[in-house]
Design a protein around this motif. Structure first.
Motif: not given
Length: 82
Positions: A43-57
């Motif tokens: 079903x994909x990756x939600x925006x909350x998860x993508x924001x969490x990943x962006x924060x990691x970088x």
């Protein structure tokens, strides 16, 4: 890191973030981004998860929710102009 088409329809989020990070000079594999985001599945990756990943970088990913197409497009255009 290499550029290639995404192999399926459910990894669009990690691939989109991957190429956004490239624009900032940060080169990460989409699988690593998917793991940092949490769950990436059919079903994909939600925006909350993508924001969490962006924060990691050390990046901030802003997102908004709007279910009405007209207002979503207006909001998107407003943010892109900034």
């Amino acid at each position: 890191m290499s550029f290639y088409p995404q192999p399926n329809s459910y990894t669009c989020g990690p691939f989109a973030l991957k190429y956004a990070l490239v624009m900032l000079g940060i080169f990460k594999n989409e699988r690593e981004i998917g793991k940092a985001a949490g769950v990436t599945w059919w079903a994909g990756t939600d925006e909350i998860g993508l924001a969490r990943a962006a924060k990691k970088y050390n990046c901030q990913m802003k997102y908004f929710r709007e279910s009405r197409a007209k207002y979503a497009l207006e909001e998107l255009n407003k943010r892109l102009k900034k």
